[in-house]
Structures are given as C-alpha cells and as structure tokens.
Design a protein around this motif. Structure first.
Motif, mmCIF file in Angstrom:
data_model
loop_
_atom_site.group_PDB
_atom_site.id
_atom_site.type_symbol
_atom_site.label_atom_id
_atom_site.label_comp_id
_atom_site.label_asym_id
_atom_site.label_seq_id
_atom_site.Cartn_x
_atom_site.Cartn_y
_atom_site.Cartn_z
ATOM 1 N N LEU A 165 0.865 -1.176 0.000
ATOM 2 C CA LEU A 165 0.000 0.000 0.000
ATOM 3 C C LEU A 165 0.906 1.231 0.000
ATOM 4 N N ALA A 166 0.825 2.028 -1.057
ATOM 5 C CA ALA A 166 1.670 3.215 -1.159
ATOM 6 C C ALA A 166 1.139 4.276 -0.212
ATOM 7 N N GLU A 167 2.008 4.723 0.698
ATOM 8 C CA GLU A 167 1.566 5.696 1.699
ATOM 9 C C GLU A 167 2.630 6.771 1.857
ATOM 10 N N VAL A 168 2.218 8.006 1.669
ATOM 11 C CA VAL A 168 3.150 9.128 1.814
ATOM 12 C C VAL A 168 3.753 9.070 3.217
ATOM 13 N N GLY A 169 5.083 9.112 3.289
ATOM 14 C CA GLY A 169 5.749 9.130 4.593
ATOM 15 C C GLY A 169 6.028 7.760 5.177
ATOM 16 N N ALA A 184 -1.541 -1.068 -4.032
ATOM 17 C CA ALA A 184 -2.664 -0.126 -4.001
ATOM 18 C C ALA A 184 -2.168 1.295 -3.781
ATOM 19 N N VAL A 185 -2.841 2.217 -4.464
ATOM 20 C CA VAL A 185 -2.526 3.643 -4.369
ATOM 21 C C VAL A 185 -3.812 4.357 -3.957
ATOM 22 N N GLY A 186 -3.673 5.400 -3.167
ATOM 23 C CA GLY A 186 -4.850 6.137 -2.691
ATOM 24 C C GLY A 186 -5.251 7.268 -3.620
ATOM 25 N N PRO A 187 -6.333 7.967 -3.295
ATOM 26 C CA PRO A 187 -6.801 9.102 -4.109
ATOM 27 C C PRO A 187 -5.979 10.355 -3.816
ATOM 28 N N GLU A 188 -6.218 11.425 -4.572
ATOM 29 C CA GLU A 188 -5.456 12.678 -4.360
ATOM 30 C C GLU A 188 -5.565 13.169 -2.920
ATOM 31 N N GLY A 189 -6.689 12.898 -2.287
ATOM 32 C CA GLY A 189 -6.856 13.332 -0.894
ATOM 33 C C GLY A 189 -6.243 12.362 0.118
ATOM 34 N N GLY A 190 -5.691 11.254 -0.377
ATOM 35 C CA GLY A 190 -5.097 10.242 0.500
ATOM 36 C C GLY A 190 -6.152 9.303 1.078
ATOM 37 N N PHE A 191 -5.698 8.162 1.608
ATOM 38 C CA PHE A 191 -6.600 7.255 2.332
ATOM 39 C C PHE A 191 -6.917 7.891 3.680
ATOM 40 N N VAL A 192 -8.079 7.595 4.245
ATOM 41 C CA VAL A 192 -8.346 8.068 5.613
ATOM 42 C C VAL A 192 -7.776 7.028 6.579
ATOM 43 N N SER A 206 2.772 -0.945 4.225
ATOM 44 C CA SER A 206 2.903 0.429 3.722
ATOM 45 C C SER A 206 4.285 0.635 3.139
ATOM 46 N N ILE A 207 4.337 1.183 1.945
ATOM 47 C CA ILE A 207 5.622 1.419 1.285
ATOM 48 C C ILE A 207 5.736 2.885 0.861
ATOM 49 N N SER A 208 6.975 3.358 0.810
ATOM 50 C CA SER A 208 7.226 4.729 0.350
ATOM 51 C C SER A 208 7.653 4.707 -1.109
ATOM 52 N N LEU A 209 7.276 5.748 -1.824
ATOM 53 C CA LEU A 209 7.711 5.881 -3.221
ATOM 54 C C LEU A 209 8.619 7.086 -3.376
ATOM 55 N N GLY A 210 9.182 7.548 -2.281
ATOM 56 C CA GLY A 210 10.113 8.671 -2.355
ATOM 57 C C GLY A 210 9.620 9.871 -1.589
ATOM 58 N N PRO A 211 10.469 10.903 -1.520
ATOM 59 C CA PRO A 211 10.191 12.044 -0.644
ATOM 60 C C PRO A 211 9.208 13.071 -1.203
ATOM 61 N N ARG A 212 8.797 12.943 -2.459
ATOM 62 C CA ARG A 212 7.837 13.906 -3.019
ATOM 63 C C ARG A 212 6.463 13.256 -3.138
ATOM 64 N N ILE A 213 5.441 14.078 -3.077
ATOM 65 C CA ILE A 213 4.072 13.561 -3.203
ATOM 66 C C ILE A 213 3.729 13.427 -4.673
ATOM 67 N N LEU A 214 3.431 12.214 -5.084
ATOM 68 C CA LEU A 214 3.147 11.920 -6.493
ATOM 69 C C LEU A 214 1.643 11.912 -6.722
ATOM 70 N N ARG A 215 1.241 12.258 -7.932
ATOM 71 C CA ARG A 215 -0.177 12.145 -8.267
ATOM 72 C C ARG A 215 -0.504 10.665 -8.413
ATOM 73 N N THR A 218 1.083 8.760 -11.343
ATOM 74 C CA THR A 218 2.541 8.623 -11.209
ATOM 75 C C THR A 218 2.845 7.570 -10.143
ATOM 76 N N ALA A 219 2.145 7.662 -9.011
ATOM 77 C CA ALA A 219 2.370 6.715 -7.915
ATOM 78 C C ALA A 219 2.097 5.278 -8.389
ATOM 79 N N ALA A 220 1.015 5.097 -9.150
ATOM 80 C CA ALA A 220 0.658 3.741 -9.613
ATOM 81 C C ALA A 220 1.742 3.194 -10.549
HETATM 82 N N1 SAH Z 1 -2.551 14.370 0.309
HETATM 83 C C1 SAH Z 1 -2.303 12.994 0.185
HETATM 84 C C2 SAH Z 1 -1.520 12.716 -1.079
HETATM 85 C C3 SAH Z 1 -2.151 11.744 -1.911
HETATM 86 S S1 SAH Z 1 -1.240 11.374 -3.321
HETATM 87 C C4 SAH Z 1 -1.541 12.417 1.371
HETATM 88 O O1 SAH Z 1 -0.834 13.159 2.004
HETATM 89 O O2 SAH Z 1 -1.638 11.213 1.603
HETATM 90 C C5 SAH Z 1 -2.171 10.023 -3.929
HETATM 91 C C6 SAH Z 1 -1.683 8.657 -3.517
HETATM 92 O O3 SAH Z 1 -0.462 8.378 -4.158
HETATM 93 C C7 SAH Z 1 -1.417 8.451 -2.032
HETATM 94 O O4 SAH Z 1 -2.579 8.075 -1.347
HETATM 95 C C8 SAH Z 1 -0.397 7.319 -2.054
HETATM 96 O O5 SAH Z 1 -1.039 6.069 -2.184
HETATM 97 C C9 SAH Z 1 0.378 7.595 -3.326
HETATM 98 N N2 SAH Z 1 1.615 8.359 -3.117
HETATM 99 C C10 SAH Z 1 1.904 9.576 -3.631
HETATM 100 N N3 SAH Z 1 3.162 9.947 -3.295
HETATM 101 C C11 SAH Z 1 3.689 8.944 -2.560
HETATM 102 C C12 SAH Z 1 4.953 8.717 -1.937
HETATM 103 N N4 SAH Z 1 5.912 9.611 -1.981
HETATM 104 N N5 SAH Z 1 5.131 7.547 -1.276
HETATM 105 C C13 SAH Z 1 4.152 6.635 -1.206
HETATM 106 N N6 SAH Z 1 2.928 6.792 -1.759
HETATM 107 C C14 SAH Z 1 2.702 7.913 -2.446
#
Ligand code: SAH
Length: 235
Positions: A165-169, A184-192, A206-215, A218-220
C-alpha cells in the motif's frame, strides 16, 4: 515489427476475415494491399503472422501463416489498484500500466476518491488497453476489473500474499520481488486513517515511493515498476 491488429475471435493457421474499425485502419490508413504481411493478436498470449489476400468494402481477407509466442509478459501476477484519475490522466494511466506489463487494473472507490466510472467508461478503458497492446507488442490484454470498494478489496481472500500500500511518509522501501503482488494507491486526498488501519489488519505493507508527493497515476506507475524490480528503489 509488422503492423499489429487486434481481432476479437479465436485465431489459428488458416483464413480469417478482419472487419470493422481494425479493417478500416488497415485499408484506409495503412492502404494495405494483397501480399502485405501483418500481425494479428486476440489476447490469447500468441501472435499470428498473416498475409493480406484481398481487400474489399466488407472487410479484409487474410491467411494466417504462422503462430509465434514471444515472451513479453512479466512472468508473475501484478495487480495495480488505484482510484481513477480525472480526465485524460485516466487514459494515460491505463495505457502506461498496459505498456509496463501489469496483469490487471482495479479502479478503486475510497472515502476520498472522486471519479467513479460506470460500465461505459470502463469499456473505453478496454479500448485503451487494446491500442497500447498494438503498440507495445503485448499479446495478453491487461484485465480491467469492475470498480471495487477499498474496504471490500483490501479484505479479499484470493489475493497475492505480497500486498503493498503506497503511503506518503511510509518508512519501508519496496525492492525487486518477482512474485505475485498487488499494489494499491490512494486518491489525491489520501486514504483516511480507518482505511489504512483496515489494510494493515489484512496484511498490507505500507511502502514509500520517495520524498515527493506523487499524483495517483505517477504513484501507480512507479509502484508497478518497483514491483517488477526494473529500478532500484531510492528515497
Ligand atoms: N494528500 C495525500 C496525497 C495523496 S497522493 C496524502 O498526504 O496522503 C495520492 C496517492 O499516491 C497516495 O494516497 C499514495 O497512495 C500515493 N503516493 C503519492 N506519493 C507517494 C509517496 N511519496 N510515497 C508513497 N505513496 C505515495
């Protein structure tokens, strides 16, 4: 590679008639003539070398000469689940997942997802899969699943043991795997929070895809590439 055409029927060495949009493309865009060589595929894992025999208004008559089975698939199951991005980005996502060799795409409905395509739109996705497969040489079509609720999907029984599960942070960085995997990737608003907890309870890592927030798209794509081990992970 010779021009590739999709045909929705069983294929074997012998005669076959191409009709509809693909026949139109062959005759009017590529101006095919008797004697031209093309490749036909129907998603059964093979491709069929065929020669144009005749062209008329009703269709194109071809003779299949040979069946080839080039290895262009990933070799294990790779399922990507992600909400449908808005507008053209949905087409982009479906095309690129196909090119990368993903086995199936599952459009997700989550608490914060906004695009929930109906049947007709998912049929359009199947067309994007075919177009991308013509271009990239895939002979197995990426499956498009009906839209799935995240809460139901993350608890499904018949899923690969490896679940990302891709999770920011997140702290964990995915590496090469080479075995069946669902990501699995979440929506732009993130998973709750509740959605994340439910997934953790059902073995999602939960896995990281790097230090920037991807759309989403891109994340998928990054997650799919990592899952195939094509790139070394960096964070
Ligand atoms: N505001 C949201 C960002 C969602 S980005 C938040 O802070 O969670 C949309 C989805 O892309 C996220 O739910 C996550 O699944 C994935 N994603 C985007 N950037 C990522 C990253 N750097 N590491 C892991 N997952 C990421």
């Amino acid at each position: 590679m010779a021009d590739r055409f999709y045909i929705n029927c069983p294929l074997a060495v012998g005669p076959v008639v191409l009709q509809g949009a693909e026949a139109h493309h062959l005759t009017h865009v590529l101006r095919a003539r008797a004697g031209d060589q093309v490749i036909l595929f129907n998603g059964d894992g093979h491709e069929y070398l065929a020669e144009v025999i005749s062209v008329d208004r009703r269709g194109v008559e071809l003779q299949v000469r040979k069946r080839n089975s080039p290895a262009r698939e990933v070799g294990h199951q790779l399922i990507v689940a992600a909400p449908v991005p808005k507008g053209d980005r949905a087409q982009f996502l479906v095309e690129k997942l196909t090119e990368l060799g993903v086995t199936r795409y599952v459009p997700l409905r989550t608490r914060r997802s906004v695009v929930h395509p109906h049947e007709a739109k998912l049929e359009r996705f199947e067309r994007y899969v075919i177009e991308a497969s013509k271009q990239c040489g895939r002979n197995v079509l990426m499956a498009i699943e009906p839209i799935a609720d995240w809460e139901e999907f993350c608890q499904r029984g018949n899923m690969p043991a490896e679940r990302w599960l891709a999770e920011v942070g997140a702290k964990s960085v995915p590496g090469a795997r080479g075995r069946d995997l669902v990501v699995a990737v979440g929506p732009e608003g993130g998973f709750v929070e509740e959605e994340l907890q439910l997934a953790a309870l059902h073995g999602w890592k939960s896995i990281s895809l790097g230090p920037r927030i991807l759309r989403v798209e891109t994340a998928a794509l990054v997650a799919a590439v990592r899952a195939m081990g094509y790139l070394t992970a960096v964070t």
